[in-house]
Design a protein around this motif. Structure first.
Motif, PDB file in Angstrom:
ATOM      1  N   ALA A  51      36.517  22.575  36.695  1.00 18.37           N
ATOM      2  CA  ALA A  51      36.757  23.216  37.950  1.00 18.37           C
ATOM      3  C   ALA A  51      37.089  22.627  39.161  1.00 18.37           C
ATOM      4  CB  ALA A  51      35.499  24.191  38.270  1.00 18.37           C
ATOM      5  N   GLY A  52      37.021  21.405  38.978  1.00 16.17           N
ATOM      6  CA  GLY A  52      37.238  20.244  40.047  1.00 16.17           C
ATOM      7  C   GLY A  52      36.140  20.154  41.017  1.00 16.17           C
ATOM      8  N   LEU A  53      34.868  20.520  40.628  1.00 13.05           N
ATOM      9  CA  LEU A  53      33.819  20.588  41.577  1.00 13.05           C
ATOM     10  C   LEU A  53      32.986  19.383  41.900  1.00 13.05           C
ATOM     11  CD1 LEU A  53      32.634  24.465  41.066  1.00 13.05           C
ATOM     12  CD2 LEU A  53      34.293  23.577  42.790  1.00 13.05           C
ATOM     13  N   GLU A  54      32.184  19.333  42.782  1.00 16.62           N
ATOM     14  CA  GLU A  54      31.234  18.178  43.161  1.00 16.62           C
ATOM     15  C   GLU A  54      30.365  18.295  42.011  1.00 16.62           C
ATOM     16  OE1 GLU A  54      29.861  15.117  43.981  1.00 16.62           O
ATOM     17  OE2 GLU A  54      31.468  15.660  45.199  1.00 16.62           O
ATOM     18  N   THR A  55      30.005  16.994  41.436  1.00 15.40           N
ATOM     19  CA  THR A  55      29.079  16.964  40.204  1.00 15.40           C
ATOM     20  C   THR A  55      27.843  16.032  40.732  1.00 15.40           C
ATOM     21  OG1 THR A  55      30.087  15.136  39.330  1.00 15.40           O
ATOM     22  CG2 THR A  55      30.734  17.233  38.718  1.00 15.40           C
ATOM     23  N   GLY A  56      28.167  15.274  41.690  1.00 15.77           N
ATOM     24  CA  GLY A  56      27.168  14.453  42.096  1.00 15.77           C
ATOM     25  C   GLY A  56      26.865  13.045  41.195  1.00 15.77           C
ATOM     26  N   GLY A  57      28.030  12.920  40.454  1.00 16.61           N
ATOM     27  CA  GLY A  57      27.966  11.770  39.564  1.00 16.61           C
ATOM     28  C   GLY A  57      29.346  11.186  39.722  1.00 16.61           C
ATOM     29  N   SER A  58      29.601  10.334  38.345  1.00 20.72           N
ATOM     30  CA  SER A  58      30.845   9.673  38.067  1.00 20.72           C
ATOM     31  C   SER A  58      31.352   9.950  36.980  1.00 20.72           C
ATOM     32  CB  SER A  58      30.587   8.284  38.555  1.00 20.72           C
ATOM     33  OG  SER A  58      31.744   7.497  38.025  1.00 20.72           O
ATOM     34  N   PHE A  59      32.628  10.303  36.803  1.00 18.95           N
ATOM     35  CA  PHE A  59      33.565  10.595  35.614  1.00 18.95           C
ATOM     36  C   PHE A  59      34.150   9.677  35.318  1.00 18.95           C
ATOM     37  CE2 PHE A  59      36.822  12.744  33.133  1.00 18.95           C
ATOM     38  CZ  PHE A  59      36.054  12.916  32.136  1.00 18.95           C
ATOM     39  N   THR A  60      34.403   9.067  34.074  1.00 15.85           N
ATOM     40  CA  THR A  60      35.870   8.258  33.730  1.00 15.85           C
ATOM     41  C   THR A  60      36.453   8.845  32.625  1.00 15.85           C
ATOM     42  OG1 THR A  60      34.399   6.509  34.638  1.00 15.85           O
ATOM     43  CG2 THR A  60      36.160   5.832  33.105  1.00 15.85           C
ATOM     44  N   GLY A  61      37.591   9.266  32.984  1.00 17.38           N
ATOM     45  CA  GLY A  61      38.388   9.945  31.631  1.00 17.38           C
ATOM     46  C   GLY A  61      39.342  10.683  31.890  1.00 17.38           C
ATOM     47  N   GLU A  62      39.730  11.684  31.051  1.00 25.99           N
ATOM     48  CA  GLU A  62      40.851  12.443  31.308  1.00 25.99           C
ATOM     49  C   GLU A  62      40.584  14.055  31.280  1.00 25.99           C
ATOM     50  OE1 GLU A  62      43.830  11.815  28.119  1.00 25.99           O
ATOM     51  OE2 GLU A  62      43.446   9.561  28.419  1.00 25.99           O
ATOM     52  N   ILE A  63      41.089  14.525  32.193  1.00 29.04           N
ATOM     53  CA  ILE A  63      40.908  16.107  32.139  1.00 29.04           C
ATOM     54  C   ILE A  63      42.244  16.963  32.319  1.00 29.04           C
ATOM     55  CG2 ILE A  63      39.845  18.438  33.286  1.00 29.04           C
ATOM     56  CD1 ILE A  63      37.592  16.372  34.318  1.00 29.04           C
ATOM     57  N   GLY A  64      42.558  17.810  31.327  1.00 31.20           N
ATOM     58  CA  GLY A  64      44.003  18.187  31.502  1.00 31.20           C
ATOM     59  C   GLY A  64      44.123  19.645  30.919  1.00 31.20           C
ATOM     60  N   ALA A  65      45.553  20.298  31.149  1.00 33.51           N
ATOM     61  CA  ALA A  65      45.786  21.346  30.586  1.00 33.51           C
ATOM     62  C   ALA A  65      46.941  21.125  29.427  1.00 33.51           C
ATOM     63  CB  ALA A  65      46.129  22.451  31.380  1.00 33.51           C
ATOM     64  N   ASP A  66      46.864  21.624  28.076  1.00 41.91           N
ATOM     65  CA  ASP A  66      47.794  21.317  27.097  1.00 41.91           C
ATOM     66  C   ASP A  66      49.156  21.473  27.556  1.00 41.91           C
ATOM     67  OD1 ASP A  66      47.982  24.185  26.784  1.00 41.91           O
ATOM     68  OD2 ASP A  66      47.010  23.807  24.627  1.00 41.91           O
ATOM     69  N   ASP A  67      49.621  22.409  28.711  1.00 34.90           N
ATOM     70  CA  ASP A  67      51.032  22.866  28.928  1.00 34.90           C
ATOM     71  C   ASP A  67      51.201  21.789  29.935  1.00 34.90           C
ATOM     72  OD1 ASP A  67      49.522  23.437  31.296  1.00 34.90           O
ATOM     73  OD2 ASP A  67      50.224  25.519  31.001  1.00 34.90           O
ATOM     74  N   GLY A  68      50.677  20.708  30.506  1.00 31.21           N
ATOM     75  CA  GLY A  68      50.989  19.894  31.455  1.00 31.21           C
ATOM     76  C   GLY A  68      50.694  20.067  32.798  1.00 31.21           C
ATOM     77  N   GLY A  69      50.569  21.629  33.130  1.00 29.05           N
ATOM     78  CA  GLY A  69      50.551  22.018  34.382  1.00 29.05           C
ATOM     79  C   GLY A  69      49.183  21.764  35.009  1.00 29.05           C
ATOM     80  N   PRO A  70      48.851  21.932  36.102  1.00 27.38           N
ATOM     81  CA  PRO A  70      47.507  21.424  36.886  1.00 27.38           C
ATOM     82  C   PRO A  70      46.492  22.716  36.606  1.00 27.38           C
ATOM     83  CG  PRO A  70      49.117  22.335  38.564  1.00 27.38           C
ATOM     84  CD  PRO A  70      49.976  22.266  37.229  1.00 27.38           C
TER      85      PRO A  70
END
Length: 241
Positions: A51-70
């Motif tokens: 959801a793009g919300l604050e998590t209080g931590g650190s993420f390293t990696g990839e998040i995406g939609a399979d149609d390439g859109g935001p």
């Protein structure tokens, strides 16, 4: 808007302590994916990351939609807590999203959803005068009101009695037909009833539970439903599915 599939792949640390490593979750387009597991392994964090919300931590990696859109702008999110605005009545809370965007809410749709969650007689009540289950139904109506192609649900039926829970499950499934839904739940019966795909997240990583038969919403008393619930429960207890 068409409903895309989602993928989250990577590592997450909280206060320098790893929460999960090498997580690779695919959320299939246009169906219900259910995520189960013990408390504290990162299920709600996964939702917040998507959801793009604050998590209080650190993420390293990839998040995406399979149609390439935001993903941003295409998500409706329902948290564990109802997050109702105390200064708004039931109708005001259900239509809050549109009002915050400067849009005119669809009054007819709002009234229909309020009625379908069983709160037509409480439309002018403030959150403080509602029970916990009623507040959760307001929050459910609000997320359904958003009419987004991607819907993230964090224990959306947990405060409801058994009969109301079944009714709200059916309402959500019907209303969200064709959407990409990720449901976090602690209830194996709920996951088996609603899910097209089931995943368990544990301290050992992510695993998919195969063997679902028939299409949701599944009959709770069907032999194959009961069998899958037992298998899923055993998996959650650390056994073999």
């Amino acid at each position: 808007m068409p409903a895309p599939g989602l993928r989250l792949r990577g590592d997450f640390d909280h206060a320098g302590v790893p929460l999960f490593r090498d997580l690779d979750l695919t959320v299939a387009a246009g169906g219900w994916t259910c995520l189960l597991g013990p408390s504290g392994v990162g299920k709600s964090t996964v939702l917040r990351l998507l959801a793009g919300l604050e998590t209080g931590g650190s993420f390293t990696g990839e998040i995406g939609a399979d149609d390439g859109g935001p993903i941003a702008g295409r998500i409706a999110f329902m948290a564990q807590t109802d997050l109702l605005a105390p200064w708004l009545d039931v109708r005001g809370n259900v239509t809050l999203g549109a009002r915050l965007r400067g849009e005119t809410p669809d009054a007819a749709r709002a009234e229909e959803l309020i009625a379908r969650v069983g709160l037509a007689d409480h439309v002018h009540k403030w959150p403080a005068s509602l029970s916990g289950g009623m507040r959760q139904r307001v929050a459910l109506a609000r997320v359904l009101m958003e009419d987004r192609p991607i819907v993230l649900l964090d224990e959306p039926f947990g405060a409801l009695d058994a009969r109301t829970r079944a009714e709200m499950q059916e309402l959500a499934f019907e209303t969200l037909t064709g959407r990409t839904v990720l449901l976090v739940t602690h209830d194996p019966a709920e996951a088996v009833r609603l899910g097209h795909h089931l995943f368990i997240l544990s301290e050992n990583g992510l695993s998919e539970c195969a063997g679902l038969e028939n299409e949701p919403v599944r009959a709770v008393d069907a032999p194959e439903t009961i069998e899958m619930q037992v298998r899923l429960f055993r998996s959650l207890r650390g056994g073999v599915a």
